[in-house]
Design a protein around this motif. Structure first.
Motif, short mmCIF file in Angstrom:
data_model
loop_
_atom_site.label_atom_id
_atom_site.label_comp_id
_atom_site.label_asym_id
_atom_site.label_seq_id
_atom_site.Cartn_x
_atom_site.Cartn_y
_atom_site.Cartn_z
N VAL A 87 57.96 -0.56 -17.07
CA VAL A 87 59.35 -0.33 -17.48
C VAL A 87 59.66 1.15 -17.69
O VAL A 87 60.83 1.52 -17.81
CB VAL A 87 59.70 -1.14 -18.74
CG1 VAL A 87 59.63 -2.63 -18.46
CG2 VAL A 87 58.81 -0.76 -19.93
N SER A 88 58.64 1.99 -17.71
CA SER A 88 58.88 3.43 -17.77
C SER A 88 59.21 4.00 -16.39
O SER A 88 59.55 5.17 -16.27
CB SER A 88 57.65 4.15 -18.32
OG SER A 88 56.60 4.20 -17.34
N THR A 93 43.89 -2.28 -25.20
CA THR A 93 43.92 -1.80 -23.82
C THR A 93 44.75 -0.53 -23.76
O THR A 93 45.73 -0.39 -24.49
CB THR A 93 44.53 -2.85 -22.87
OG1 THR A 93 45.76 -3.33 -23.44
CG2 THR A 93 43.60 -4.01 -22.64
N ALA A 94 44.35 0.37 -22.90
CA ALA A 94 45.16 1.54 -22.58
C ALA A 94 45.40 1.50 -21.07
O ALA A 94 44.60 0.92 -20.32
CB ALA A 94 44.45 2.83 -22.98
N GLY A 95 46.50 2.08 -20.64
CA GLY A 95 46.84 2.03 -19.23
C GLY A 95 47.32 3.37 -18.71
O GLY A 95 47.97 4.13 -19.43
N VAL A 96 47.00 3.64 -17.46
CA VAL A 96 47.44 4.85 -16.76
C VAL A 96 48.23 4.43 -15.53
O VAL A 96 47.81 3.55 -14.78
CB VAL A 96 46.26 5.73 -16.34
CG1 VAL A 96 46.73 6.91 -15.50
CG2 VAL A 96 45.49 6.22 -17.55
N GLY A 97 49.39 5.04 -15.37
CA GLY A 97 50.20 4.78 -14.19
C GLY A 97 50.75 6.08 -13.63
O GLY A 97 50.64 7.14 -14.25
N VAL A 98 51.35 5.99 -12.45
CA VAL A 98 51.91 7.15 -11.77
C VAL A 98 53.43 7.03 -11.76
O VAL A 98 53.98 6.02 -11.32
CB VAL A 98 51.39 7.26 -10.33
CG1 VAL A 98 51.91 8.53 -9.68
CG2 VAL A 98 49.87 7.22 -10.30
N THR A 145 63.56 8.07 -13.53
CA THR A 145 63.32 8.46 -14.92
C THR A 145 64.13 7.60 -15.89
O THR A 145 65.00 8.10 -16.60
CB THR A 145 63.70 9.94 -15.13
OG1 THR A 145 65.08 10.12 -14.72
CG2 THR A 145 62.81 10.86 -14.32
N PRO A 146 63.89 6.30 -15.93
CA PRO A 146 64.65 5.46 -16.86
C PRO A 146 64.34 5.82 -18.31
O PRO A 146 63.19 6.03 -18.68
CB PRO A 146 64.16 4.04 -16.53
CG PRO A 146 62.80 4.23 -15.92
CD PRO A 146 62.87 5.52 -15.19
N ALA A 147 65.37 5.91 -19.13
CA ALA A 147 65.22 6.20 -20.56
C ALA A 147 66.50 5.80 -21.26
O ALA A 147 67.60 5.93 -20.70
CB ALA A 147 64.92 7.68 -20.79
N ALA A 148 66.38 5.35 -22.49
CA ALA A 148 67.55 4.85 -23.21
C ALA A 148 68.64 5.89 -23.39
O ALA A 148 69.83 5.56 -23.44
CB ALA A 148 67.11 4.32 -24.58
N VAL A 149 68.27 7.17 -23.46
CA VAL A 149 69.27 8.22 -23.67
C VAL A 149 70.22 8.35 -22.49
O VAL A 149 71.28 8.98 -22.60
CB VAL A 149 68.59 9.58 -23.94
CG1 VAL A 149 67.85 9.56 -25.26
CG2 VAL A 149 67.65 9.97 -22.79
N HIS A 150 69.90 7.75 -21.35
CA HIS A 150 70.76 7.83 -20.16
C HIS A 150 71.87 6.79 -20.16
O HIS A 150 72.76 6.83 -19.31
CB HIS A 150 69.92 7.66 -18.90
CG HIS A 150 68.88 8.71 -18.71
ND1 HIS A 150 67.71 8.50 -17.98
CD2 HIS A 150 68.80 9.98 -19.16
CE1 HIS A 150 66.97 9.59 -18.00
NE2 HIS A 150 67.60 10.50 -18.71
N ILE A 151 71.82 5.84 -21.07
CA ILE A 151 72.79 4.74 -21.09
C ILE A 151 74.18 5.27 -21.42
O ILE A 151 74.35 6.12 -22.31
CB ILE A 151 72.36 3.67 -22.11
CG1 ILE A 151 71.02 3.05 -21.68
CG2 ILE A 151 73.43 2.59 -22.25
CD1 ILE A 151 70.43 2.11 -22.71
N VAL A 174 68.47 3.70 -12.05
CA VAL A 174 68.48 2.76 -13.17
C VAL A 174 68.47 3.54 -14.48
O VAL A 174 67.73 4.49 -14.65
CB VAL A 174 67.28 1.80 -13.07
CG1 VAL A 174 65.96 2.55 -13.02
CG2 VAL A 174 67.28 0.80 -14.22
N ARG A 175 69.37 3.14 -15.39
CA ARG A 175 69.51 3.90 -16.64
C ARG A 175 68.29 3.72 -17.55
O ARG A 175 67.71 4.69 -18.04
CB ARG A 175 70.74 3.44 -17.39
CG ARG A 175 72.03 3.54 -16.63
CD ARG A 175 72.60 4.93 -16.62
NE ARG A 175 74.02 4.87 -16.34
CZ ARG A 175 74.67 5.71 -15.56
NH1 ARG A 175 74.01 6.71 -14.97
NH2 ARG A 175 75.96 5.58 -15.35
N ALA A 176 67.95 2.45 -17.82
CA ALA A 176 66.89 2.18 -18.78
C ALA A 176 66.29 0.81 -18.51
O ALA A 176 66.98 -0.09 -18.02
CB ALA A 176 67.41 2.25 -20.22
N MET A 177 65.00 0.66 -18.86
CA MET A 177 64.31 -0.62 -18.78
C MET A 177 63.37 -0.72 -19.97
O MET A 177 62.79 0.27 -20.39
CB MET A 177 63.49 -0.74 -17.48
CG MET A 177 64.30 -0.77 -16.21
SD MET A 177 63.27 -1.01 -14.73
CE MET A 177 62.45 0.60 -14.65
#
Length: 352
Positions: A101-102, A162-167, A173-179, A232-235
């Motif tokens: 979702v990031s 668990t820890a996770g790494v993604g690319v 760049t979805p983020a709540a501040v973009h809504i 996309v604004r946010a997820m």
């Protein structure tokens, strides 16, 4: 690490039926546990699987994006097994979804287990097998981990971190501040199933209709969303605190209001009935396979169609819109607005 048939034949066999303190001592019992249970199950990962760290080729990552996303989470769900999943699949899918979702493509996971003395080995085997299946379904690799054992009574059977790494995809760049006011709010299916499932499993309610957790990976659905709408604004995945909590976080971050339409909210009848019986609200129940998506209004139909083509989004709906103000409200079937505040307490602890 891929294990040859000859090497597999040399793997130690676990003779203990339950976890003992010796399995956390760093000695032979611990090595046998790691080799016979974890190494044999997590084969096919990185060549350095038996080192104290995973060594990840940077070229492989930078070919997919320009930033890394990194997350960690711990899982203490009670009971360990429930309809639709278990603590193992929950740990994998929960971490995969936090990355997805990031806007990231999930790639690698770690797995650290805290085992209570007396935990049946067969239970641990079942959890590990579930993690392997979930990782394969999500297209990620479990590449390193750790095991600790605590005395009987020092934990509750099994905890997983668990820890996770993604690319991070370029340009996403979805983020709540973009809504922004006017944006559409979507969800990918019925809400509250996971919280309701844990409640039923824990309290052993006798219901005619069995409720199943929605535990599932969402990275494939996110692929469909960002392909249809890179802007996309946010997820966000609506886990603890449910849909209402996520929307309050969005409203606070973006300094906006959000209005949902009650008639458009997807809730399974079994979940709705349980909530009415116990005085709970499905808007605040946990989910483990649901995400909330906010998109520009002119992209709502396109994104909805893309979501509905994916198995995890067949029942997707537009459930509301962003408005001016800083409150989250639900337009009821009577035409009135009900304010959806943050929860003061916790409707149900240890749901993940």
């Amino acid at each position: 690490m891929t294990i040859s048939s000859s090497a597999r034949a040399k793997l130690p066999r676990l003779r203990d039926k339950t976890i003992t303190l010796a399995h956390g001592s760093g000695g032979q019992a611990m090595q046998d546990l790691i080799a016979a249970l974890f190494v044999s199950q997590f084969e096919g990962q990185l060549p350095t699987a038996l080192e104290d760290q995973a060594r990840i080729p940077l070229a492989e990552l930078t070919a997919q994006g320009d930033r890394l996303a990194f997350t960690t989470d711990s899982y203490v769900v009670d009971p360990l097994f429930f309809p639709g999943g278990d603590i193992g699949s929950l740990a994998v899918n929960g971490t995969v979804n936090d990355l997805a979702v990031s806007g990231a493509v999930p790639r690698y996971l770690t797995c650290a287990m805290i085992l209570e003395e007396g935990l049946p080995i067969d239970v641990l085997k079942q959890v590990v097998a579930s993690m392997v299946t979930a990782a394969q379904q999500a297209g990620v690799k479990i590449v390193t981990g750790d095991t600790k054992v605590v005395p009987r009574g020092g934990a509750d059977k099994l905890f997983i971190n668990t820890a996770g790494v993604g690319v991070m995809r370029r340009g996403v760049t979805p983020a709540a501040v973009h809504i922004q006011p006017g944006d559409a709010v979507l969800v990918n299916g019925p809400i509250g199933n996971h919280g309701a499932t844990i409640l039923v499993a824990r309290e052993q309610f006798a219901l005619e209709t069995e409720i199943h957790s929605d535990c599932q990976p969402l990275n494939g659905l996110v692929d469909a969303i960002v392909t249809a709408c890179p802007a996309v604004r946010a997820m966000r995945d609506a886990t603890r605190g449910g849909l209402a909590t996520v929307l309050n976080e969005f409203a606070e971050s973006a300094q906006v209001g959000i209005r949902l339409i009650e008639d458009d909210l997807p809730v399974d009848e079994a979940v709705r009935g349980l909530c009415e019986l116990l005085g709970l609200d499905p808007l605040y129940l946990a989910n483990e396979g649901k995400l909330v998506v906010v998109v520009p209004p002119d992209q709502a139909d396109t994104v909805l169609a893309a979501m509905q083509t994916h198995p995890a989004g067949v029942h997707s709906r537009v459930i509301g819109h962003v408005i001016d103000g800083q409150r989250v409200a639900l337009k009821t079937g009577f035409g009135t607005d009900r304010i959806l505040d943050r929860l003061v307490g916790d409707q149900l602890p240890r749901i993940c």
